[in-house]
Write a protein that holds these residues in place. Sequence first.
Motif, PDB file in Angstrom:
ATOM      1  N   SER A   8       0.817  -1.213   0.000  1.00  0.00           N
ATOM      2  CA  SER A   8       0.000   0.000   0.000  1.00  0.00           C
ATOM      3  C   SER A   8       0.854   1.269   0.000  1.00  0.00           C
ATOM      4  O   SER A   8       0.334   2.373  -0.129  1.00  0.00           O
ATOM      5  CB  SER A   8      -0.922   0.007   1.218  1.00  0.00           C
ATOM      6  OG  SER A   8      -0.167   0.246   2.385  1.00  0.00           O
ATOM      7  N   LEU A   9       2.171   1.106   0.147  1.00  0.00           N
ATOM      8  CA  LEU A   9       3.037   2.287   0.218  1.00  0.00           C
ATOM      9  C   LEU A   9       3.431   2.781  -1.168  1.00  0.00           C
ATOM     10  O   LEU A   9       3.445   2.017  -2.132  1.00  0.00           O
ATOM     11  CB  LEU A   9       4.320   1.955   0.990  1.00  0.00           C
ATOM     12  CG  LEU A   9       4.156   1.525   2.446  1.00  0.00           C
ATOM     13  CD1 LEU A   9       5.510   1.206   3.033  1.00  0.00           C
ATOM     14  CD2 LEU A   9       3.472   2.610   3.248  1.00  0.00           C
ATOM     15  N   GLU A  13       8.241   5.787  -0.384  1.00  0.00           N
ATOM     16  CA  GLU A  13       8.090   5.381   1.009  1.00  0.00           C
ATOM     17  C   GLU A  13       8.688   3.994   1.233  1.00  0.00           C
ATOM     18  O   GLU A  13       9.282   3.729   2.261  1.00  0.00           O
ATOM     19  CB  GLU A  13       6.600   5.370   1.393  1.00  0.00           C
ATOM     20  CG  GLU A  13       6.021   6.763   1.496  1.00  0.00           C
ATOM     21  CD  GLU A  13       4.500   6.762   1.447  1.00  0.00           C
ATOM     22  OE1 GLU A  13       3.929   7.781   1.833  1.00  0.00           O
ATOM     23  OE2 GLU A  13       3.902   5.761   1.007  1.00  0.00           O
ATOM     24  N   ARG A  62       1.622  -0.250  12.716  1.00  0.00           N
ATOM     25  CA  ARG A  62       0.489  -0.581  11.843  1.00  0.00           C
ATOM     26  C   ARG A  62       0.179  -2.072  11.896  1.00  0.00           C
ATOM     27  O   ARG A  62      -0.976  -2.480  11.883  1.00  0.00           O
ATOM     28  CB  ARG A  62       0.776  -0.157  10.396  1.00  0.00           C
ATOM     29  CG  ARG A  62       0.298   1.256  10.145  1.00  0.00           C
ATOM     30  CD  ARG A  62       0.229   1.557   8.684  1.00  0.00           C
ATOM     31  NE  ARG A  62      -0.853   0.865   8.012  1.00  0.00           N
ATOM     32  CZ  ARG A  62      -1.022   0.872   6.693  1.00  0.00           C
ATOM     33  NH1 ARG A  62      -0.173   1.543   5.935  1.00  0.00           N
ATOM     34  NH2 ARG A  62      -2.005   0.234   6.147  1.00  0.00           N
TER      35      ARG A  62
ATOM     36  N   ASP B 190       1.169   9.687   6.694  1.00  0.00           N
ATOM     37  CA  ASP B 190       2.082   9.670   5.557  1.00  0.00           C
ATOM     38  C   ASP B 190       2.324   8.252   5.055  1.00  0.00           C
ATOM     39  O   ASP B 190       2.846   8.061   3.976  1.00  0.00           O
ATOM     40  CB  ASP B 190       3.402  10.356   5.918  1.00  0.00           C
ATOM     41  CG  ASP B 190       3.995   9.799   7.199  1.00  0.00           C
ATOM     42  OD1 ASP B 190       3.220   9.242   7.995  1.00  0.00           O
ATOM     43  OD2 ASP B 190       5.209   9.910   7.380  1.00  0.00           O
ATOM     44  N   ILE B 191       1.958   7.242   5.840  1.00  0.00           N
ATOM     45  CA  ILE B 191       2.184   5.877   5.366  1.00  0.00           C
ATOM     46  C   ILE B 191       0.874   5.106   5.275  1.00  0.00           C
ATOM     47  O   ILE B 191       0.866   3.935   5.035  1.00  0.00           O
ATOM     48  CB  ILE B 191       3.175   5.114   6.282  1.00  0.00           C
ATOM     49  CG1 ILE B 191       2.709   5.194   7.742  1.00  0.00           C
ATOM     50  CG2 ILE B 191       4.577   5.628   6.133  1.00  0.00           C
ATOM     51  CD1 ILE B 191       3.442   4.244   8.648  1.00  0.00           C
ATOM     52  N   ASP B 192      -0.218   5.798   5.501  1.00  0.00           N
ATOM     53  CA  ASP B 192      -1.509   5.120   5.498  1.00  0.00           C
ATOM     54  C   ASP B 192      -2.375   5.685   4.374  1.00  0.00           C
ATOM     55  O   ASP B 192      -2.829   6.817   4.447  1.00  0.00           O
ATOM     56  CB  ASP B 192      -2.188   5.352   6.857  1.00  0.00           C
ATOM     57  CG  ASP B 192      -3.462   4.543   6.980  1.00  0.00           C
ATOM     58  OD1 ASP B 192      -3.826   3.864   6.000  1.00  0.00           O
ATOM     59  OD2 ASP B 192      -4.080   4.614   8.037  1.00  0.00           O
ATOM     60  N   PRO B 193      -2.578   4.895   3.328  1.00  0.00           N
ATOM     61  CA  PRO B 193      -3.357   5.428   2.206  1.00  0.00           C
ATOM     62  C   PRO B 193      -4.779   5.804   2.612  1.00  0.00           C
ATOM     63  O   PRO B 193      -5.422   6.637   1.982  1.00  0.00           O
ATOM     64  CB  PRO B 193      -3.355   4.286   1.196  1.00  0.00           C
ATOM     65  CG  PRO B 193      -2.979   3.070   1.956  1.00  0.00           C
ATOM     66  CD  PRO B 193      -2.155   3.509   3.111  1.00  0.00           C
TER      67      PRO B 193
END
Lengths: 190, 238
Positions: A8-9, A13, A62, B190-193
């Motif tokens: 998903s990045l 990133e 996460r 910034d890292i989570d769509p």
Amino acid sequence: MLEQILASLDESEREAIDEEELQVLERVESELVTFPSEPSHLLPILQHIQARHGYLPKLALRLVADYVGVAIGKVYGIATFYNQFRFNPPGRNPIKVCLGTACHVKGGDIILENFERRLGIREGETTADREYSLERVACIGCCALAPAVVVGDKVEAYVTPSKVEGIITEIEVRKEMAAREQKKNETANG
Amino acid sequence: MSEKIVTITVDGKKITAPEGAWLLPVCLEHDIYIPSLCWLKEMDDPPASCRLCLVEIEGLPEPVASCRCPVREGMVVRTNSDEILKLRQVAFRLLVSTNDGHCNTCIANRSCELQQIAKFLHQPLRTKRLRHIDRDYPEIIDDHPVLMYEPKKCVLCGRCVYVCSQNERGYKLDFAKRGMDTIISFYGSDIDPAAKECADCLACTEICPVGALSSKEKWRRFIAEVRLKQEQKKQKPS
């Protein structure tokens, strides 16, 4: 789970994650299954990651959030609430500045500021070369030696701004000497 | 909750309300203004953290936060005594002592609830009675794809955290760190769509009592306007 998150990045990133962090993340993912996937296990899981890997990588939060079913924002809120969690990998020379009552009265915050300026990082961060990490601690039990700093496992007593410079220089000199020693051995052997 | 209607007296005025309802909304409905920052009508469990809605209730030894005080038959309430005003002023001064908004260039100027409450409590927005604490944060945190956060304007009321938690997509923002360092954070933006979904919601920017949270798009437009005005002002005297 990790694959999905990585997928998903954005390109940039993904490139920002180095090999070391990726290894930590893979290990974290495999270790997660030993915990029940319930919100009540959030803190034990975070403590486990911190104890095992020395810090909480950004993406590990996460993984944990998805695993226990708590929103990532909340996980971050909880993790930042407690001083025991770090978000940057520890440096080879972890510097802990005591800001307990005695050290605080004796100007421990000035010492911390000196380290921050000298190393160009803020408290809780690690230098880009992973050489130093800076942390504040509550009390190290050496109140008579205030203001005190722990570098690695060595306690530095009565620290002053000039001594801050001395501590860093000493580490740099030792590093330099070790490098030369190694070079000498290499040339002697080769 | 029983739907029994009771009569209470607020500042000498008799009003009726369902028993057990929170006192604050009852007063507001009857045009008795009580300042508050952290409270929202929809909340079942108000945090009572801003301490601006304190009132005196006859028979109780200490003032109480009206947002968490259930209405009871025969209650006698005072919202405008000198003691109450003083307590609210102290709470307000504590709030603004860590706050650093520049009203002239703020997107919430004139619609800001902090400004309104300052006026109501006869308090300046920059208090001289307490030492000002400059919180160690940048003026703007803009790592979220849609939202702009200005920590120095934030009063940490928690309204945005509440509305975000009510969002069916689950919440994205929460308080982070603690004590003087507490801020609202959208970790992972910034890292989570999924953070881009915020563009369809923006509930937090609408609920923010000050100008701390705003949509990036609006913010940019506003700042462009401010710059334009400043430039026009500069050119006029010459």
